[in-house]
Scaffold this motif. Structure first.
Motif, PDB file in Angstrom:
ATOM      1  N   LEU A  39       0.860  -1.204   0.000  1.00  0.00           N
ATOM      2  CA  LEU A  39       0.000   0.000   0.000  1.00  0.00           C
ATOM      3  C   LEU A  39       0.883   1.237   0.000  1.00  0.00           C
ATOM      4  O   LEU A  39       1.585   1.526   0.958  1.00  0.00           O
ATOM      5  CB  LEU A  39      -0.905  -0.011   1.250  1.00  0.00           C
ATOM      6  N   LYS A  40       0.844   1.975  -1.109  1.00  0.00           N
ATOM      7  CA  LYS A  40       1.654   3.199  -1.219  1.00  0.00           C
ATOM      8  C   LYS A  40       1.049   4.324  -0.398  1.00  0.00           C
ATOM      9  O   LYS A  40      -0.165   4.459  -0.294  1.00  0.00           O
ATOM     10  CB  LYS A  40       1.682   3.663  -2.680  1.00  0.00           C
ATOM     11  N   SER A  41       1.902   5.152   0.138  1.00  0.00           N
ATOM     12  CA  SER A  41       1.399   6.348   0.807  1.00  0.00           C
ATOM     13  C   SER A  41       2.487   7.406   0.820  1.00  0.00           C
ATOM     14  O   SER A  41       3.674   7.106   0.660  1.00  0.00           O
ATOM     15  CB  SER A  41       0.954   6.039   2.240  1.00  0.00           C
ATOM     16  N   LEU A  42       2.058   8.637   0.986  1.00  0.00           N
ATOM     17  CA  LEU A  42       3.009   9.743   1.089  1.00  0.00           C
ATOM     18  C   LEU A  42       2.464  10.757   2.081  1.00  0.00           C
ATOM     19  O   LEU A  42       1.286  11.103   2.035  1.00  0.00           O
ATOM     20  CB  LEU A  42       3.207  10.423  -0.275  1.00  0.00           C
TER      21      LEU A  42
ATOM     22  N   GLU B 247      -4.852   5.599  -7.724  1.00  0.00           N
ATOM     23  CA  GLU B 247      -6.227   5.647  -7.213  1.00  0.00           C
ATOM     24  C   GLU B 247      -6.183   5.512  -5.700  1.00  0.00           C
ATOM     25  O   GLU B 247      -5.675   4.525  -5.165  1.00  0.00           O
ATOM     26  CB  GLU B 247      -7.104   4.545  -7.829  1.00  0.00           C
ATOM     27  N   GLY B 248      -6.738   6.499  -5.018  1.00  0.00           N
ATOM     28  CA  GLY B 248      -6.692   6.451  -3.564  1.00  0.00           C
ATOM     29  C   GLY B 248      -7.309   7.688  -2.973  1.00  0.00           C
ATOM     30  O   GLY B 248      -7.993   8.440  -3.664  1.00  0.00           O
ATOM     31  N   LEU B 249      -7.102   7.891  -1.691  1.00  0.00           N
ATOM     32  CA  LEU B 249      -7.645   9.063  -1.021  1.00  0.00           C
ATOM     33  C   LEU B 249      -6.523  10.000  -0.618  1.00  0.00           C
ATOM     34  O   LEU B 249      -5.460   9.566  -0.184  1.00  0.00           O
ATOM     35  CB  LEU B 249      -8.415   8.640   0.240  1.00  0.00           C
ATOM     36  N   CYS B 250      -6.796  11.275  -0.747  1.00  0.00           N
ATOM     37  CA  CYS B 250      -5.834  12.295  -0.342  1.00  0.00           C
ATOM     38  C   CYS B 250      -6.472  13.144   0.750  1.00  0.00           C
ATOM     39  O   CYS B 250      -7.538  13.718   0.541  1.00  0.00           O
ATOM     40  CB  CYS B 250      -5.467  13.162  -1.539  1.00  0.00           C
ATOM     41  N   LEU B 251      -5.858  13.169   1.903  1.00  0.00           N
ATOM     42  CA  LEU B 251      -6.367  13.972   3.025  1.00  0.00           C
ATOM     43  C   LEU B 251      -5.514  15.225   3.146  1.00  0.00           C
ATOM     44  O   LEU B 251      -4.299  15.139   3.329  1.00  0.00           O
ATOM     45  CB  LEU B 251      -6.306  13.166   4.323  1.00  0.00           C
ATOM     46  N   VAL B 252      -6.154  16.378   3.044  1.00  0.00           N
ATOM     47  CA  VAL B 252      -5.450  17.652   3.203  1.00  0.00           C
ATOM     48  C   VAL B 252      -6.056  18.334   4.417  1.00  0.00           C
ATOM     49  O   VAL B 252      -7.198  18.782   4.369  1.00  0.00           O
ATOM     50  CB  VAL B 252      -5.620  18.550   1.954  1.00  0.00           C
TER      51      VAL B 252
ATOM     52  N   SER C  78       0.465   1.874  11.753  1.00  0.00           N
ATOM     53  CA  SER C  78       1.485   2.896  11.989  1.00  0.00           C
ATOM     54  C   SER C  78       1.363   4.043  10.994  1.00  0.00           C
ATOM     55  O   SER C  78       1.843   5.135  11.233  1.00  0.00           O
ATOM     56  CB  SER C  78       2.886   2.286  11.922  1.00  0.00           C
ATOM     57  N   GLU C  79       0.730   3.810   9.877  1.00  0.00           N
ATOM     58  CA  GLU C  79       0.436   4.907   8.949  1.00  0.00           C
ATOM     59  C   GLU C  79      -0.879   4.612   8.248  1.00  0.00           C
ATOM     60  O   GLU C  79      -1.038   3.575   7.608  1.00  0.00           O
ATOM     61  CB  GLU C  79       1.558   5.084   7.916  1.00  0.00           C
ATOM     62  N   GLY C  80      -1.820   5.531   8.351  1.00  0.00           N
ATOM     63  CA  GLY C  80      -3.125   5.294   7.744  1.00  0.00           C
ATOM     64  C   GLY C  80      -4.075   6.414   8.060  1.00  0.00           C
ATOM     65  O   GLY C  80      -3.664   7.477   8.507  1.00  0.00           O
ATOM     66  N   LEU C  81      -5.340   6.198   7.798  1.00  0.00           N
ATOM     67  CA  LEU C  81      -6.347   7.218   8.067  1.00  0.00           C
ATOM     68  C   LEU C  81      -7.253   6.779   9.199  1.00  0.00           C
ATOM     69  O   LEU C  81      -7.611   5.605   9.303  1.00  0.00           O
ATOM     70  CB  LEU C  81      -7.213   7.462   6.820  1.00  0.00           C
ATOM     71  N   CYS C  82      -7.616   7.726  10.031  1.00  0.00           N
ATOM     72  CA  CYS C  82      -8.543   7.451  11.123  1.00  0.00           C
ATOM     73  C   CYS C  82      -9.772   8.322  10.926  1.00  0.00           C
ATOM     74  O   CYS C  82      -9.668   9.548  10.852  1.00  0.00           O
ATOM     75  CB  CYS C  82      -7.865   7.769  12.449  1.00  0.00           C
ATOM     76  N   LEU C  83     -10.920   7.691  10.825  1.00  0.00           N
ATOM     77  CA  LEU C  83     -12.179   8.416  10.656  1.00  0.00           C
ATOM     78  C   LEU C  83     -12.933   8.394  11.983  1.00  0.00           C
ATOM     79  O   LEU C  83     -13.224   7.333  12.524  1.00  0.00           O
ATOM     80  CB  LEU C  83     -13.028   7.744   9.565  1.00  0.00           C
ATOM     81  N   VAL C  84     -13.205   9.576  12.498  1.00  0.00           N
ATOM     82  CA  VAL C  84     -13.982   9.677  13.749  1.00  0.00           C
ATOM     83  C   VAL C  84     -15.267  10.401  13.403  1.00  0.00           C
ATOM     84  O   VAL C  84     -15.247  11.602  13.114  1.00  0.00           O
ATOM     85  CB  VAL C  84     -13.209  10.467  14.817  1.00  0.00           C
ATOM     86  N   ASN C  85     -16.363   9.699  13.358  1.00  0.00           N
ATOM     87  CA  ASN C  85     -17.590  10.373  12.945  1.00  0.00           C
ATOM     88  C   ASN C  85     -18.730  10.141  13.917  1.00  0.00           C
ATOM     89  O   ASN C  85     -18.842   9.092  14.535  1.00  0.00           O
ATOM     90  CB  ASN C  85     -17.989   9.966  11.527  1.00  0.00           C
ATOM     91  N   ALA C  86     -19.546  11.176  14.046  1.00  0.00           N
ATOM     92  CA  ALA C  86     -20.692  11.122  14.958  1.00  0.00           C
ATOM     93  C   ALA C  86     -21.813  10.343  14.303  1.00  0.00           C
ATOM     94  O   ALA C  86     -22.204  10.646  13.182  1.00  0.00           O
ATOM     95  CB  ALA C  86     -21.147  12.537  15.283  1.00  0.00           C
ATOM     96  N   MET C  87     -22.315   9.352  14.997  1.00  0.00           N
ATOM     97  CA  MET C  87     -23.355   8.501  14.430  1.00  0.00           C
ATOM     98  C   MET C  87     -24.753   9.037  14.738  1.00  0.00           C
ATOM     99  O   MET C  87     -25.751   8.422  14.381  1.00  0.00           O
ATOM    100  CB  MET C  87     -23.212   7.075  14.960  1.00  0.00           C
ATOM    101  N   HIS C  88     -24.815  10.149  15.433  1.00  0.00           N
ATOM    102  CA  HIS C  88     -26.112  10.780  15.672  1.00  0.00           C
ATOM    103  C   HIS C  88     -26.149  12.089  14.903  1.00  0.00           C
ATOM    104  O   HIS C  88     -25.186  12.846  14.906  1.00  0.00           O
ATOM    105  CB  HIS C  88     -26.348  11.020  17.162  1.00  0.00           C
TER     106      HIS C  88
ATOM    107  N   GLY D  99      -3.253   8.893  10.892  1.00  0.00           N
ATOM    108  CA  GLY D  99      -2.681   8.273  12.078  1.00  0.00           C
ATOM    109  C   GLY D  99      -1.282   7.766  11.794  1.00  0.00           C
ATOM    110  O   GLY D  99      -1.100   6.855  11.015  1.00  0.00           O
ATOM    111  N   GLN D 100      -0.325   8.434  12.369  1.00  0.00           N
ATOM    112  CA  GLN D 100       1.039   7.935  12.306  1.00  0.00           C
ATOM    113  C   GLN D 100       1.480   7.657  13.726  1.00  0.00           C
ATOM    114  O   GLN D 100       1.009   8.294  14.662  1.00  0.00           O
ATOM    115  CB  GLN D 100       1.976   8.991  11.703  1.00  0.00           C
ATOM    116  N   THR D 101       2.401   6.769  13.900  1.00  0.00           N
ATOM    117  CA  THR D 101       2.909   6.495  15.237  1.00  0.00           C
ATOM    118  C   THR D 101       3.403   7.800  15.833  1.00  0.00           C
ATOM    119  O   THR D 101       4.156   8.534  15.208  1.00  0.00           O
ATOM    120  CB  THR D 101       4.060   5.480  15.180  1.00  0.00           C
TER     121      THR D 101
END
Lengths: 131, 131, 131
Positions: A1-4, A36-41, C35-45, C106-108
């Motif tokens: 899984l590529k990421s930057l 193809e992926g998601l970019c978070l800014v 260690s590297e990725g996206l974290c989604l925190v969303n309100a379910m109400h 989310g990174q370490t």
């Protein structure tokens, strides 16, 4: 899984300012090699926003007036947050309107239009990495 | 890594309108075959919003009145953006309130409730893919 | 591809309240092993928000006054949504200002600052999982 991941720093000369970061984001998406992926800014300062809209001076002027109407800077004593010694409570409110971050789907050739970066000048370099 | 991208087009008969796109999104999530992941639903037009809330006519009416109070359409000359020949500056402001995109976590059986799509009619088909 | 999903439940004693969920999110990110990725925190109400800002009582007070000014709770009869028997139309509006969800990378070692959770008390446990 590529990421930057890249941390960008901005300074604007006045209390508020608009910086078009679209070319920078495009360059990073290209450099990531992700087709193809998601970019978070997302803005790492809690009085800054990242939003996507026209990079049109008239519109920026309208945003300025509108945000000032919805959350006036003065009188600064009207905000309890400013008792901490800061004078930027209004910017914490304005940023809720403009939003903190934008996701977009990065596909080869995809071009987000008018990504702008609303930036409060004060404390910019000192705190931009803090939250 | 599975993924699915789909570009949806909408036209509404009036200046503003609400379109419930939840069934369409559910169908696409199902079709993607992704059982756990993220789904990004974002408006590709800069005067449109994607938001999640009740699909309740009374609430939509309240949103209409509220957005018009916070960012009135008229007088259109009050907005510098409209000097470009457009009359939709208010929609650029309203969309900041309602938000541009929504992410949700797509799990099998997960059902986002009340995803709605606020859509400005003008320039809908011409520019919806542009940003 | 590692992932972790957790449904958190909150109850606040009053009509509105702020809950700092940053420590909980940090713990979950740690537990996920990502260690590297996206974290989604969303309100379910749909009357709740997740936002990132200072956990500062003065600022929370300012947010309260500001949201009440932009979308007053009373008179409840001013909102058509309340004809459904509810009295929370204002909360549906306020939540649009404060935003529904926040993504962060989310990174370490990454620490989101001041993630707060604006929560309407009513119907909290009954509907928090519904949307």
């Amino acid at each position: 899984l590529k990421s930057l991941t890249e941390h960008l720093w901005f300074e604007v000369p006045n209390r508020r300012g608009f910086v078009n970061i679209t070319p920078k984001i495009e360059e990073l998406v290209h450099r990531s090699g992700v087709s193809e992926g998601l970019c978070l800014v997302n803005a790492m300062h809690i009085t800054a926003s990242v939003f996507i809209n026209d990079d049109e001076p008239g519109l920026h002027h309208d945003y300025e007036l509108w945000l000032e109407k919805l959350a006036p800077h003065a009188p600064t004593t009207a905000y309890r947050h400013n008792r901490t010694g800061e004078d930027n409570a209004d910017a914490h409110l304005k940023r809720q309107i403009m939003g903190r971050c934008r996701n977009y789907q990065g596909q080869t050739g995809f071009r987000p239009v008018g990504t702008n970066f609303l930036r409060r000048i004060r404390r910019a370099t000192a705190e931009a990495g803090a939250g």
